[in-house]
Design an enzyme around this catalytic site. Structure first.
Site, PDB file in Angstrom:
ATOM      1  CB  CYS A 175      -2.246   2.181  -7.875  1.00 11.70           C
ATOM      2  SG  CYS A 175      -1.629   3.687  -7.074  1.00 11.70           S
ATOM      3  CB  CYS A 192      -5.455  -4.324   4.833  1.00 14.50           C
ATOM      4  SG  CYS A 192      -4.520  -3.540   3.526  1.00 14.50           S
ATOM      5  CB  CYS A 202       5.516   2.640  -6.293  1.00 18.71           C
ATOM      6  SG  CYS A 202       4.754   4.100  -5.560  1.00 18.71           S
ATOM      7  CB  CYS A 224       3.853  -1.108  -5.737  1.00 15.37           C
ATOM      8  SG  CYS A 224       2.119  -1.398  -5.336  1.00 15.37           S
ATOM      9  CD  GLU A 280      -6.019  -9.369  -4.558  1.00 14.07           C
ATOM     10  OE1 GLU A 280      -5.097  -9.239  -3.737  1.00 14.07           O
ATOM     11  OE2 GLU A 280      -5.888  -9.942  -5.645  1.00 14.07           O
ATOM     12  CB  CYS A 282       2.349  -3.947   2.069  1.00 13.52           C
ATOM     13  SG  CYS A 282       1.871  -3.736   3.733  1.00 13.52           S
TER      14      CYS A 282
END
Ligand code: SAH
Ligand code: SF4
Length: 346
Positions: free
Chosen positions: A109, A102, A113, A116, A89, A334
């Site tokens: 990932c 972005c 976190c 997230c 994305e 984000c």
């Protein structure tokens, strides 16, 4: 098939030489690709016909396939598919007087976190330089206005994919490449200390904008929210940043996602101020009100609380601004980028 976007200019010149083509043809081809965003060799009209044919047979231009464009009021999310079937994305954000893209640097990932959405998938794999660059090229071909700002704030931890991100950056900023200003390219990292040290030594990488996700004013909360902090402590991180050879007229951006009832109290703002105020010429703070996610238990604080937090930092002389994320409604904000969800939307 080999992808053109896998090569820097010196590498492509060498590759052409190996294949028996004149090296200057590499300059011509990359001019078409990066100055005019041409993706069809047949339209590269200053190349001889046989070259167009030969290049077209050997080299591909698109690393990604565009699956979907999801428009919202001030942003558009692009969903791409890699050749091995993963989803990537990218979000185009319309700011007041410019466009910002972005881009993603990994699929998923590994940093994990807690707040997230990207972390939910774990790390599926790194993106290649060609896949990073192609996000820009494809969106730019779709967009009449030039995209001059780029942020590595999509899926993934860019410094965990250092080599590929570095090569993509080289293509983004070089005079023979897309030629963005280094000051308009930002790397956002969760704070991998060894990689930040490497970046500090790297003339190409250290001149980019650096954004570091702090997200907590003390070690124990940071560890709870960002497990990476166990081995990359807040204290060591701040020291690396204080020592970072950053241009003296610019400030490193510390990002702080405000999560209701977790890290948004005035006492925590005081604590954060104590940490940063001694270095206020080196840092500025970007407060990001949390973007809620159906798969996660966290909430966004009221704006009143956000501004109260900001006021505490300001009163300590820390330069601070609030970023209200664009694209929340398309899951393009984000921390909301997640390859598996895109499958559902489709
Ligand atoms: N991995 C890098 C870059 C991608 S995340 C990093 O962590 O910095 C970009 C920013 O989004 C980070 O500051 C991160 O803390 C923030 N973020 C993650 N999830 C979020 C959410 N749900 N709402 C708001 N910001 C979020
Ligand atoms: Fe990875 Fe950044 Fe999400 Fe943390 S906030 S899991 S580092 S993408």
């Amino acid at each position: 098939m080999e992808l053109l976007t896998s090569y820097t200019l010196p590498e492509l010149r060498k590759r052409f030489e190996e294949l028996g083509f004149e090296t200057y043809r590499a300059n011509q081809v990359l001019r078409w690709l990066y100055k005019r965003f041409e993706d069809d060799f047949q339209r590269m009209t200053d190349l001889p016909k046989e070259h167009r044919q030969a290049f077209g047979e050997r080299f591909g231009v698109r690393a990604l396939e565009l699956l979907q464009k999801v428009p919202a009021e001030d942003s558009t999310k692009y969903v791409f598919k890699t050749r091995d079937g993963h989803l990537v994305e990218t979000v185009l954000i319309r700011e007041r007087d410019h466009l910002t893209l972005c881009v993603s640097s990994q699929i998923g990932c590994a940093v994990g976190c807690k707040f997230c959405a990207t972390a939910k998938d774990g790390l599926l794999r790194n993106l290649t330089p060609a896949e990073i660059v192609d996000q820009y090229l494809q969106v730019q071909r779709n967009t009449p206005q030039r995209i001059r700002n780029l942020v590595f704030m999509g899926m993934g931890e860019p410094l965990a994919n250092y080599e590929a991100v570095r090569k993509a950056v080289e293509i983004f900023v070089s005079p023979w490449g897309i030629e963005l200003s280094k000051r308009r390219v930002s790397i956002s990292t969760s704070g991998l200390i060894a990689q930040l040290r490497r970046m500090a030594q790297d003339p190409l990488m250290r001149e980019l904008n650096l954004a570091v996700s702090i997200n907590a004013p003390d070690q124990s909360l940071r560890e709870a929210l960002m497990p990476i902090s166990k081995t990359n402590s807040l204290q060591d991180l701040l020291q690396v940043l204080v020592d970072f050879p950053y241009p003296s007229d610019r400030r490193i951006m510390l990002e702080y996602v405000l999560i209701k009832g977790v890290n948004d109290s005035k006492a925590q703002a005081q604590e954060l101020s104590r940490l940063i105020a001694p270095h206020r010429r080196k840092f500025k703070v970007n407060l990001i009100p949390y973007n809620p996610d159906p798969a996660l238990p966290y909430e966004r604080p009221s704006l009143e609380r956000v501004y109260a937090f900001q006021e505490v930092l300001r009163s300590h002389g820390v330069s601070t601004f609030v970023r209200l994320s664009k694209g929340v409604e398309v899951f393009g904000a984000c921390g909301q980028l997640r390859s598996k969800r895109a499958l559902v939307v489709k």
